[in-house]
Structure formats: C-alpha cells, structure tokens
Design an enzyme around this catalytic site. Structure first.
Site, PDB file in Angstrom:
ATOM      1  N   GLY A  43       0.820  -1.199   0.000  1.00 45.93           N
ATOM      2  CA  GLY A  43       0.000   0.000   0.000  1.00 45.93           C
ATOM      3  C   GLY A  43       0.856   1.253   0.000  1.00 45.93           C
ATOM      4  O   GLY A  43       2.006   1.248  -0.431  1.00 45.93           O
ATOM      5  N   ARG A  72      -1.961  -9.176  -2.697  1.00 41.31           N
ATOM      6  CA  ARG A  72      -2.957 -10.147  -3.131  1.00 41.31           C
ATOM      7  C   ARG A  72      -2.693 -10.641  -4.551  1.00 41.31           C
ATOM      8  O   ARG A  72      -3.183 -11.686  -4.954  1.00 41.31           O
ATOM      9  CB  ARG A  72      -4.357  -9.544  -3.031  1.00 41.31           C
ATOM     10  CG  ARG A  72      -4.780  -9.300  -1.578  1.00 41.31           C
ATOM     11  CD  ARG A  72      -6.162  -8.714  -1.475  1.00 41.31           C
ATOM     12  NE  ARG A  72      -6.557  -8.534  -0.089  1.00 41.31           N
ATOM     13  CZ  ARG A  72      -7.711  -7.995   0.298  1.00 41.31           C
ATOM     14  NH1 ARG A  72      -8.579  -7.585  -0.613  1.00 41.31           N
ATOM     15  NH2 ARG A  72      -7.988  -7.874   1.584  1.00 41.31           N
ATOM     16  N   THR A 122       5.650  -1.966  11.675  1.00 41.44           N
ATOM     17  CA  THR A 122       5.028  -0.695  12.046  1.00 41.44           C
ATOM     18  C   THR A 122       3.544  -0.715  11.694  1.00 41.44           C
ATOM     19  O   THR A 122       2.908   0.330  11.606  1.00 41.44           O
ATOM     20  CB  THR A 122       5.710   0.486  11.321  1.00 41.44           C
ATOM     21  OG1 THR A 122       5.731   0.207   9.906  1.00 41.44           O
ATOM     22  CG2 THR A 122       7.123   0.699  11.814  1.00 41.44           C
ATOM     23  N   GLU A 125      -1.078  -3.613  24.017  1.00 41.85           N
ATOM     24  CA  GLU A 125      -0.484  -2.279  24.156  1.00 41.85           C
ATOM     25  C   GLU A 125      -1.120  -1.541  25.327  1.00 41.85           C
ATOM     26  O   GLU A 125      -2.348  -1.424  25.383  1.00 41.85           O
ATOM     27  CB  GLU A 125      -0.668  -1.491  22.858  1.00 41.85           C
ATOM     28  CG  GLU A 125       0.098  -2.127  21.707  1.00 41.85           C
ATOM     29  CD  GLU A 125       0.015  -1.341  20.411  1.00 41.85           C
ATOM     30  OE1 GLU A 125      -0.805  -0.395  20.325  1.00 41.85           O
ATOM     31  OE2 GLU A 125       0.778  -1.658  19.476  1.00 41.85           O
ATOM     32  N   HIS A 134       4.295   2.524  19.569  1.00 43.68           N
ATOM     33  CA  HIS A 134       3.224   2.764  18.596  1.00 43.68           C
ATOM     34  C   HIS A 134       3.125   4.250  18.242  1.00 43.68           C
ATOM     35  O   HIS A 134       2.056   4.860  18.273  1.00 43.68           O
ATOM     36  CB  HIS A 134       1.879   2.262  19.126  1.00 43.68           C
ATOM     37  CG  HIS A 134       0.894   1.991  18.024  1.00 43.68           C
ATOM     38  ND1 HIS A 134      -0.098   1.040  18.132  1.00 43.68           N
ATOM     39  CD2 HIS A 134       0.746   2.537  16.788  1.00 43.68           C
ATOM     40  CE1 HIS A 134      -0.827   1.022  17.017  1.00 43.68           C
ATOM     41  NE2 HIS A 134      -0.319   1.932  16.184  1.00 43.68           N
ATOM     42  N   ALA A 171       4.901   5.415  15.286  1.00 44.17           N
ATOM     43  CA  ALA A 171       5.407   5.604  13.922  1.00 44.17           C
ATOM     44  C   ALA A 171       4.603   6.669  13.183  1.00 44.17           C
ATOM     45  O   ALA A 171       5.141   7.443  12.397  1.00 44.17           O
ATOM     46  CB  ALA A 171       5.362   4.287  13.153  1.00 44.17           C
TER      47      ALA A 171
END
Length: 315
Positions: free
Chosen positions: A150, A172, A226, A257, A276, A278
């Site tokens: 992505g 995919r 990430t 988390e 967390h 990023a």
C-alpha cells in the site's frame, strides 16, 4: 478527542473550534472524564483506545467515529452498525511518518544504534568486543521484502532501492507499473533478509509471522513491524531472536499495548522498540485535524463523508 494530548495539540484544537463545533480532550486513562464527556458527544476522535460496545452504550448521541489514522481494527464493527454510527478513517495522512519510522527501525537494528549508544554513554564504546562490532550491517546489498504494498510500502520502495537494496513485495496479486518484484508469501520469506510488514490486521493476517513462517526465513533475517502487533506471534518471535535464528527486530506495535512490564522482548539486545508512535508527528496531526474537522462539517451539513468506512468481509 480520546487521547493523551500535549499542550500544542490542545492549543491547535482550540484554534480550530468554532461556535458550532466544540472539542473536548479526554486522556485515555481518565475513565471518569470520558464517561462524563461522551454522554453528549456527537463525534468521537478515536486514536488507539479500543471502541467497544460498552463504550458506545455511554454515548447515546454519537453519530461519527473519526479514526485519527488508518486501521479500524480497534473499533467494534457490529456495535457501530447496530447503532447506525458512521465510521471514517484517514488513509494517507500518516504515510510519510510511518515510512520514515520503518526505515529508522531498519537502520537502528542493522547498525545496532541503541546498544552502541548505551555503550558509548557508559564509557565502553571504544572497548566493545570485536564480535559485537562485526554484528552490524548495511541495507545496501540486501533484499528487502515488503509484505503488503500500500501507500507506506510504495513510499519505502524507491528509498530502499536508492540505498542499494533489492526490493520484493507480496500482495494479493502482482501490481502493474511497480518497480519491485512480486513474490508469493513463501518465496518472499525465503528470499528476503529484511521483512517489513505493511498489511492490516484481519482474520487472515493475524499471526502471519509465526513459528512456521520464521522457519522459512534465512538465518539472520531482520523483521520490522510498524503495522499491527498481532500480525506477529510474539512468543515465536522471541524464541527465534533468543536462539539467533533471526538477526533482530524493529517493532513499533505489539499484541498487547502497552506490553506488560517485564515483557520478554524488553531484555533482548537485538530488538529496537517504540511505543506505537510511527504515525505520530506534528505534520501528521495537522493533516489529520483538517480532515477530521472537515468531516465534522460534512456531518453537520448532511454531505457525504470523506473516507467513510465500507467494511470488507475480512475486517
């Protein structure tokens, strides 16, 4: 806004508020304040604290959950659907930040920046054992496998090539016009010396990296995540790192988390961790706020929302 916001963010929210739109910030740890404020809220600006059915039962006027970010796995799909609450996210707002953090984690693990920093501060930097110095390496000349292709992976790919890496990817299916070579997942795992995760958390991707998939990897492979913590079976990861099957890991996300105190990952010298964040830069926040407030305006005027969620079968 359900988030532990700092003073600059609070000032920015206040500046963007109008007579028709009042914003209240509630720390994620303050359950009493959340219960008080969500009671008459029409929009929830959601960051990381899971949105559960119990939470929504306290919000009779809620009309929109605006995710600050991309992943919707922290939102109870059935509960929002049953109440007719709209959900929207923000694809693209944090792409650059996540891509940069991914690259930073690759560098940090390969060049052993954290332990070298600690040794230097302790006055031991120039007396490190030779084998420790020999344990670092470069991105150049390595094959980087991107699982998922992505926006973040596409931004990373040309940077990695410019640094001298060969880039392969799994998605995919093959994607036309991409300057990277498509591989099946098994082939990518066996070929790459750095594996970086860029897929959403779904039923089919949970524990995508597990004992069996690690066994397919080359000895010394580095894993970077990430995306979402539950993409990795942490127990299998810890075992592989301890015995040297994997060369290292750079992780911004975790299965739970925050991770519990004394988590096995914390004691491993070949792991670099961040909480967390990023996605979290002032630039990302600014882009996110503009989109969130635009959707608030659209909600009020009855216009179609930007990036309203259309839940897929695998979500």
């Amino acid at each position: 806004m359900h988030y532990r916001a700092g003073p600059k963010l609070r000032e920015r929210l206040a500046a963007l508020s109008t007579d028709d739109l009042r914003t209240v910030v509630v720390d994620e740890r303050d359950t009493l304040a959340f219960t008080r404020e969500i009671a008459d809220a029409e929009v929830l600006l959601h960051v990381l604290e899971p949105v559960t059915q119990k939470m929504l039962e306290q919000a009779p006027r809620l009309r929109l959950i605006q995710k600050i970010g991309v992943g919707l796995n922290t939102i109870d799909r059935a509960a929002t659907a049953s109440r007719g609450i709209k959900v929207a996210n923000m694809p693209g707002t944090n792409t650059r930040a996540v891509a940069e953090q991914t690259l930073a984690l690759m560098f940090a693990v390969l060049r052993r920046i954290v332990p070298f920093d600690a040794a230097t501060r302790a006055g031991k930097g120039w007396t490190l054992p030779a084998e420790t110095l020999e344990s670092s390496g470069e991105i150049a000349g390595r094959t980087v496998g991107l699982i998922g292709f992505g926006a973040v992976a596409r931004q990373l790919a040309p940077v990695l090539r410019a640094l001298g890496a060969r880039v392969i990817y799994h998605a995919r299916g093959p994607i036309a016009g991409v300057e990277a070579d498509y591989r099946t997942l098994d082939d990518l795992l066996s070929e790459a010396s750095i594996v970086s995760l860029h897929v959403p958390l779904t039923g089919s991707t949970r524990h995508l990296i597990n004992a069996a998939s690690i066994e397919r990897m080359k000895p010394g492979t580095v894993i970077v995540n990430t995306a979402r913590g539950e993409l990795i079976d942490e127990e299998a990861l810890v075992t592989a790192l301890k015995i040297g099957r994997l060369g290292g890991a750079g992780l911004d996300v975790f299965g739970t988390e925050p991770p519990p105190a004394g988590h096995s990952l914390f004691s491993l010298p070949n792991v670099v961790l961040s909480p967390h964040i990023a996605w979290l830069t002032p630039e990302t926040i600014e882009r996110s706020l503009h989109l969130a407030f635009e959707n608030c305006r659209r909600l009020q005027s009855g216009e179609p929302l930007l990036n309203e969620a259309v839940w897929g079968k695998d979500r």
